[in-house]
Motif scaffolding. Structure first.
Motif, PDB file in Angstrom:
ATOM      1  N   ILE A  84       1.039 -67.380-153.626  1.00  0.00           N
ATOM      2  CA  ILE A  84      -0.402 -67.484-153.840  1.00  0.00           C
ATOM      3  C   ILE A  84      -1.125 -67.486-152.500  1.00  0.00           C
ATOM      4  O   ILE A  84      -2.203 -66.902-152.353  1.00  0.00           O
ATOM      5  CB  ILE A  84      -0.729 -68.741-154.671  1.00  0.00           C
ATOM      6  N   SER A  85      -0.523 -68.115-151.502  1.00  0.00           N
ATOM      7  CA  SER A  85      -1.068 -68.097-150.143  1.00  0.00           C
ATOM      8  C   SER A  85      -1.156 -66.670-149.604  1.00  0.00           C
ATOM      9  O   SER A  85      -2.130 -66.315-148.914  1.00  0.00           O
ATOM     10  CB  SER A  85      -0.182 -68.962-149.236  1.00  0.00           C
ATOM     11  N   ASP A  86      -0.163 -65.849-149.909  1.00  0.00           N
ATOM     12  CA  ASP A  86      -0.210 -64.434-149.518  1.00  0.00           C
ATOM     13  C   ASP A  86      -1.401 -63.710-150.150  1.00  0.00           C
ATOM     14  O   ASP A  86      -1.977 -62.806-149.550  1.00  0.00           O
ATOM     15  CB  ASP A  86       1.063 -63.710-149.972  1.00  0.00           C
ATOM     16  N   ILE A  87      -1.733 -64.097-151.373  1.00  0.00           N
ATOM     17  CA  ILE A  87      -2.793 -63.416-152.134  1.00  0.00           C
ATOM     18  C   ILE A  87      -4.173 -63.915-151.718  1.00  0.00           C
ATOM     19  O   ILE A  87      -5.078 -63.123-151.433  1.00  0.00           O
ATOM     20  CB  ILE A  87      -2.567 -63.636-153.648  1.00  0.00           C
ATOM     21  N   GLY A  91      -8.852 -68.029-149.047  1.00  0.00           N
ATOM     22  CA  GLY A  91      -9.132 -69.152-149.929  1.00  0.00           C
ATOM     23  C   GLY A  91      -8.422 -70.414-149.479  1.00  0.00           C
ATOM     24  O   GLY A  91      -8.010 -70.550-148.317  1.00  0.00           O
ATOM     25  N   ARG A  92      -8.313 -71.343-150.426  1.00  0.00           N
ATOM     26  CA  ARG A  92      -7.602 -72.596-150.163  1.00  0.00           C
ATOM     27  C   ARG A  92      -6.743 -72.924-151.366  1.00  0.00           C
ATOM     28  O   ARG A  92      -7.196 -72.772-152.508  1.00  0.00           O
ATOM     29  CB  ARG A  92      -8.583 -73.750-149.909  1.00  0.00           C
ATOM     30  N   ILE A  93      -5.543 -73.392-151.124  1.00  0.00           N
ATOM     31  CA  ILE A  93      -4.639 -73.800-152.196  1.00  0.00           C
ATOM     32  C   ILE A  93      -4.329 -75.278-151.990  1.00  0.00           C
ATOM     33  O   ILE A  93      -3.510 -75.644-151.143  1.00  0.00           O
ATOM     34  CB  ILE A  93      -3.345 -72.961-152.227  1.00  0.00           C
ATOM     35  N   TYR A  94      -5.036 -76.128-152.740  1.00  0.00           N
ATOM     36  CA  TYR A  94      -4.800 -77.569-152.697  1.00  0.00           C
ATOM     37  C   TYR A  94      -3.520 -77.842-153.490  1.00  0.00           C
ATOM     38  O   TYR A  94      -3.471 -77.613-154.701  1.00  0.00           O
ATOM     39  CB  TYR A  94      -5.980 -78.325-153.299  1.00  0.00           C
ATOM     40  N   SER A  95      -2.494 -78.343-152.809  1.00  0.00           N
ATOM     41  CA  SER A  95      -1.144 -78.360-153.370  1.00  0.00           C
ATOM     42  C   SER A  95      -0.647 -79.790-153.524  1.00  0.00           C
ATOM     43  O   SER A  95      -0.311 -80.453-152.538  1.00  0.00           O
ATOM     44  CB  SER A  95      -0.204 -77.558-152.468  1.00  0.00           C
ATOM     45  N   VAL A  96      -0.588 -80.258-154.777  1.00  0.00           N
ATOM     46  CA  VAL A  96      -0.218 -81.638-155.071  1.00  0.00           C
ATOM     47  C   VAL A  96       1.262 -81.711-155.420  1.00  0.00           C
ATOM     48  O   VAL A  96       1.752 -80.960-156.272  1.00  0.00           O
ATOM     49  CB  VAL A  96      -1.057 -82.194-156.238  1.00  0.00           C
ATOM     50  N   GLU A  97       1.979 -82.607-154.747  1.00  0.00           N
ATOM     51  CA  GLU A  97       3.398 -82.831-155.019  1.00  0.00           C
ATOM     52  C   GLU A  97       3.693 -84.319-154.921  1.00  0.00           C
ATOM     53  O   GLU A  97       3.249 -84.993-153.985  1.00  0.00           O
ATOM     54  CB  GLU A  97       4.261 -82.033-154.044  1.00  0.00           C
ATOM     55  N   PHE A  98       4.453 -84.833-155.883  1.00  0.00           N
ATOM     56  CA  PHE A  98       4.731 -86.264-155.973  1.00  0.00           C
ATOM     57  C   PHE A  98       5.948 -86.686-155.150  1.00  0.00           C
ATOM     58  O   PHE A  98       6.008 -87.783-154.618  1.00  0.00           O
ATOM     59  CB  PHE A  98       4.944 -86.642-157.444  1.00  0.00           C
ATOM     60  N   SER A  99       6.922 -85.790-155.028  1.00  0.00           N
ATOM     61  CA  SER A  99       8.188 -86.135-154.389  1.00  0.00           C
ATOM     62  C   SER A  99       8.103 -86.022-152.867  1.00  0.00           C
ATOM     63  O   SER A  99       7.840 -84.928-152.341  1.00  0.00           O
ATOM     64  CB  SER A  99       9.305 -85.213-154.894  1.00  0.00           C
ATOM     65  N   PRO A 100       8.361 -87.111-152.139  1.00  0.00           N
ATOM     66  CA  PRO A 100       8.372 -87.024-150.676  1.00  0.00           C
ATOM     67  C   PRO A 100       9.422 -86.044-150.148  1.00  0.00           C
ATOM     68  O   PRO A 100       9.197 -85.378-149.138  1.00  0.00           O
ATOM     69  CB  PRO A 100       8.688 -88.456-150.230  1.00  0.00           C
ATOM     70  N   SER A 110       3.780 -74.983-145.255  1.00  0.00           N
ATOM     71  CA  SER A 110       2.334 -75.038-145.038  1.00  0.00           C
ATOM     72  C   SER A 110       1.951 -75.066-143.557  1.00  0.00           C
ATOM     73  O   SER A 110       0.835 -74.698-143.189  1.00  0.00           O
ATOM     74  CB  SER A 110       1.734 -76.250-145.750  1.00  0.00           C
ATOM     75  N   ALA A 111       2.891 -75.473-142.701  1.00  0.00           N
ATOM     76  CA  ALA A 111       2.592 -75.511-141.268  1.00  0.00           C
ATOM     77  C   ALA A 111       2.226 -74.138-140.725  1.00  0.00           C
ATOM     78  O   ALA A 111       1.463 -74.023-139.753  1.00  0.00           O
ATOM     79  CB  ALA A 111       3.789 -76.081-140.508  1.00  0.00           C
ATOM     80  N   LEU A 112       2.770 -73.086-141.337  1.00  0.00           N
ATOM     81  CA  LEU A 112       2.516 -71.725-140.888  1.00  0.00           C
ATOM     82  C   LEU A 112       1.427 -71.023-141.690  1.00  0.00           C
ATOM     83  O   LEU A 112       1.103 -69.866-141.405  1.00  0.00           O
ATOM     84  CB  LEU A 112       3.811 -70.906-140.971  1.00  0.00           C
ATOM     85  N   ARG A 113       0.885 -71.716-142.689  1.00  0.00           N
ATOM     86  CA  ARG A 113      -0.092 -71.103-143.595  1.00  0.00           C
ATOM     87  C   ARG A 113      -1.299 -72.032-143.712  1.00  0.00           C
ATOM     88  O   ARG A 113      -1.267 -73.016-144.451  1.00  0.00           O
ATOM     89  CB  ARG A 113       0.548 -70.857-144.967  1.00  0.00           C
ATOM     90  N   GLU A 114      -2.382 -71.687-143.029  1.00  0.00           N
ATOM     91  CA  GLU A 114      -3.537 -72.576-142.969  1.00  0.00           C
ATOM     92  C   GLU A 114      -4.230 -72.748-144.313  1.00  0.00           C
ATOM     93  O   GLU A 114      -4.959 -73.726-144.512  1.00  0.00           O
ATOM     94  CB  GLU A 114      -4.535 -72.055-141.933  1.00  0.00           C
TER      95      GLU A 114
END
Length: 221
Positions: A84-87, A91-100, A110-114
């Motif tokens: 989705i970041s490629d597409i 834009g912005r992709i707010y990405s929620v994840e529960f697992s550390p 994400s470090a390479l994809r602003e």
């Protein structure tokens, strides 16, 4: 090899699909990279991404645009969010994840994809991150738990605009292992309707994902 453009930064490569790599030369999950004209394409594995499986199985509603703002629930290690970041390059992709543990892997991506914005939090409690997320164009949910439809609806109420498109990936076995998947799909579709959403498209994801369905939704007026 036959390559055709089928969407914003999305290509069909023979019987596969691919996105234009936002970070040329960098793989996310050992996916194959292909040179095409002045671009590098990343093959999009439908057995690693339910969105890719949906596209291959005939998805008509594709709401991801160059400047789309997306809320992604259940980002995991970042396989699908990276495509989705490629597409959505602007834009912005707010990405929620529960697992550390998953979030550590996702942070490497994400470090390479602003445009990938990681949020370590619980998607069942959207008020926790309400101050971090704006109203979005697309809400995508892939959270395998019993309350997956409810959490999708709760996030939709907080972060949707009038024309927001929702994509909900339902894993039947995470809801009830004793019920037939088709009965669960009917039940969850009814729950979406009662929650104010209309299912405009539904796609079963076999053979790529067993007992899964994709519901594409919009607000019912």
């Amino acid at each position: 090899m036959r390559i055709n453009k089928i969407g914003e930064n999305v290509y069909q490569v023979d019987n596969n699909i691919a996105t234009v790599n936002l970070t040329p030369g960098v793989q996310v999950y050992q996916e194959k990279l292909l040179e095409y004209e002045d671009k590098e394409l990343r093959l999009w594995n439908p057995r690693r991404s339910k969105l890719a499986a949906s596209i291959i199985k005939g998805l008509h509603t594709f709401p991801f645009k160059k400047d789309s703002k997306v809320l992604y629930l259940g980002a995991s290690a970042g396989t699908t969010p990276s495509h989705i970041s490629d597409i959505c390059t602007e834009g912005r992709i707010y990405s929620v994840e529960f697992s550390p543990t998953m979030m550590r892997d996702f942070l490497d991506v994400s470090a390479l994809r602003e445009n990938l914005l990681p949020i370590l939090d619980d998607a069942t409690r959207p008020t926790n991150y309400q101050h971090l997320v704006e109203k979005v164009d697309v809400i995508y949910s892939d959270v395998a738990q019993a309350t997956q439809t409810k959490l999708f609806l709760d996030n939709f109420k907080l972060f949707s605009k009038e024309d927001t498109i929702g994509i909900l990936m339902i894993k039947a076995r995470s809801i009830d292992v004793t019920m037939k998947p088709n009965d669960i799909f009917r039940q969850e579709k009814k729950n979406l309707k009662e929650g104010g959403l209309k299912v405009i498209e539904e796609i079963k994801l076999d053979p790529y994902e067993k007992d899964h369905i994709a519901f594409i939704c919009e607000k019912s007026f």
